[in-house]
Design a protein around this motif. Structure first.
Motif, mmCIF file in Angstrom:
data_model
loop_
_atom_site.group_PDB
_atom_site.id
_atom_site.type_symbol
_atom_site.label_atom_id
_atom_site.label_comp_id
_atom_site.label_asym_id
_atom_site.label_seq_id
_atom_site.Cartn_x
_atom_site.Cartn_y
_atom_site.Cartn_z
ATOM 1 N N GLN A 1 -14.764 19.607 -38.698
ATOM 2 C CA GLN A 1 -14.503 18.795 -39.889
ATOM 3 C C GLN A 1 -13.754 17.532 -39.463
ATOM 4 O O GLN A 1 -12.998 17.540 -38.491
ATOM 5 C CB GLN A 1 -13.627 19.585 -40.875
ATOM 6 C CG GLN A 1 -12.471 20.274 -40.163
ATOM 7 C CD GLN A 1 -11.304 20.693 -41.014
ATOM 8 O OE1 GLN A 1 -11.118 20.241 -42.132
ATOM 9 N NE2 GLN A 1 -10.464 21.554 -40.456
ATOM 10 N N GLU B 1 -7.924 27.499 -39.683
ATOM 11 C CA GLU B 1 -8.058 26.032 -39.702
ATOM 12 C C GLU B 1 -7.122 25.413 -38.669
ATOM 13 O O GLU B 1 -5.931 25.757 -38.611
ATOM 14 C CB GLU B 1 -7.731 25.454 -41.081
ATOM 15 C CG GLU B 1 -8.285 24.039 -41.230
ATOM 16 C CD GLU B 1 -7.287 22.930 -41.414
ATOM 17 O OE1 GLU B 1 -7.697 21.762 -41.451
ATOM 18 O OE2 GLU B 1 -6.071 23.217 -41.506
ATOM 19 N N ASP C 1 -5.923 21.677 -36.926
ATOM 20 C CA ASP C 1 -5.949 20.217 -36.783
ATOM 21 C C ASP C 1 -5.696 19.900 -35.320
ATOM 22 O O ASP C 1 -4.834 20.516 -34.688
ATOM 23 C CB ASP C 1 -4.821 19.579 -37.616
ATOM 24 C CG ASP C 1 -5.001 19.789 -39.103
ATOM 25 O OD1 ASP C 1 -6.113 19.592 -39.610
ATOM 26 O OD2 ASP C 1 -3.996 20.144 -39.768
ATOM 27 N N HIS D 1 -5.469 27.580 -44.067
ATOM 28 C CA HIS D 1 -5.120 26.186 -43.801
ATOM 29 C C HIS D 1 -3.877 26.077 -42.913
ATOM 30 O O HIS D 1 -2.786 26.451 -43.327
ATOM 31 C CB HIS D 1 -4.872 25.505 -45.159
ATOM 32 C CG HIS D 1 -4.586 24.050 -45.078
ATOM 33 N ND1 HIS D 1 -3.368 23.511 -45.442
ATOM 34 C CD2 HIS D 1 -5.365 23.006 -44.678
ATOM 35 C CE1 HIS D 1 -3.419 22.197 -45.294
ATOM 36 N NE2 HIS D 1 -4.614 21.872 -44.834
ATOM 37 N N LYS E 1 -8.472 14.956 -35.719
ATOM 38 C CA LYS E 1 -7.508 14.094 -36.423
ATOM 39 C C LYS E 1 -7.343 12.796 -35.645
ATOM 40 O O LYS E 1 -7.277 12.838 -34.407
ATOM 41 C CB LYS E 1 -6.136 14.792 -36.470
ATOM 42 C CG LYS E 1 -6.016 15.814 -37.582
ATOM 43 C CD LYS E 1 -5.388 15.186 -38.825
ATOM 44 C CE LYS E 1 -5.221 16.180 -39.937
ATOM 45 N NZ LYS E 1 -5.829 15.732 -41.194
ATOM 46 N N GLU F 1 -10.512 20.421 -37.035
ATOM 47 C CA GLU F 1 -10.533 19.028 -37.488
ATOM 48 C C GLU F 1 -10.154 18.058 -36.381
ATOM 49 O O GLU F 1 -9.093 18.192 -35.764
ATOM 50 C CB GLU F 1 -9.559 18.863 -38.674
ATOM 51 C CG GLU F 1 -9.529 17.424 -39.179
ATOM 52 C CD GLU F 1 -8.652 17.198 -40.402
ATOM 53 O OE1 GLU F 1 -8.148 18.170 -40.994
ATOM 54 O OE2 GLU F 1 -8.464 16.011 -40.742
HETATM 55 CA CA CA Z 1 -6.888 19.783 -41.830
#
Ligand code: CA
Ligand code: G3P
Length: 270
Positions: A163, A45, A47, A18, A129, A127
């Protein structure tokens, strides 16, 4: 007599680093991602935020305030302006016990730089965002994934999961390329146990392969229901081995953690 290797059920439980191994190094920097790989994370991961001039960068917040020495909104800054910032010193100041001189002066990486650094054999859990703030974010993400070879000529990938909390953003990606695996992030705030309805599951299954709920509100029944529907379930952000073990018992298929070394250890003991 030849011994056959016993299949390990935990082999298939994904260890998602993460923001990198962000329990040990400044989140969303190359050293944090490198440590995540070294600690046997299966996925890096990332963002995403988008600069004023349309570059995708690895950052959690919409402003640079918390994780750099600058201030301001990413959407109002060019990549050149972002590149002047120090993305590591804040960590040394906040966590003196983990401070490392090598973190001073680290730069905010672009998505392209991360992929070039870790290559096509690494796996990325990306991700979108604040997609409502960044029109064109999904198109740019797919362009970068194609250009770096993570998506092949047939539009397929086995190295990337996308995601988002935004269903709209995931539907947009799905429309642009229905072959990329998507995970719908979910946030349960209220006290008590999270519930997911048959209707919600049916809706999510139209475009996604799984869900990512916050781990602290779900229970065994929630995990079973999602799994029985044929969806993956990757809760976030799980940092304590006791919680990791409990979620594995309940049948999750992966989890996000700031400590991929701890999850690796737990999975080895299973
Ligand atoms: Ca995230
Ligand atoms: O992407 C899973 C988890 O990271 C969602 O929360 O705020 O850490 O991006 P956040």
């Amino acid at each position: 007599q030849a011994m056959t290797k016993k299949p390990n059920p935990s082999d298939s439980i994904l260890n998602i680093a993460h923001r990198g191994a962000s329990g040990y190094a400044p989140e969303h920097t190359i050293p944090a991602y490198a440590l995540g790989q070294k600690m046997r994370g299966d996925y890096i991961e990332i963002d995403l935020q988008m600069t004023k001039d349309g570059h995708l960068i690895a950052m959690h917040d919409e402003t640079v305030d918390r994780t750099t020495n600058g201030t301001g909104w990413v959407k109002d800054m060019t990549l050149a302006e972002i590149k002047k910032l120090d993305a590591g010193s804040w960590f040394n100041e906040k966590y003196p016990a983990l401070a490392n001189p090598a973190y001073v002066g680290l730069k905010v990486p672009t998505l392209e730089e991360v992929i070039h650094r870790f290559g096509r054999n690494a796996r990325y859990y990306i991700e979108t965002k604040a997609p409502e703030v960044y029109p064109g974010m999904e198109e740019e993400l797919l362009r970068v994934l194609k250009q770096t070879g993570l998506i092949n000529g047939r539009g397929r990938t086995n190295k990337v999961i996308i995601q988002s909390f935004s269903q709209e953003s995931l539907l947009k990606v799905h429309q642009l390329n229905p072959r990329i695996p998507l995970v719908q992030l979910l946030w349960y705030e209220t006290a008590g146990t999270a519930q997911i309805t048959d209707e919600e599951i049916k809706n999510i299954k139209r475009y996604a392969v799984g869900v990512g709920p916050n781990y602290d509100k779900i229970d065994q029944a929630y995990v079973s229901k999602v799994r029985q529907a044929g969806l993956e379930i990757h809760p976030y952000t799980v940092n304590e081995p006791s919680e990791m073990k409990k979620l594995i018992r309940w049948g999750v298929t992966g989890m996000f953690t700031n400590y991929p070394d701890r999850l690796h250890q737990v999975l080895c003991e299973e």
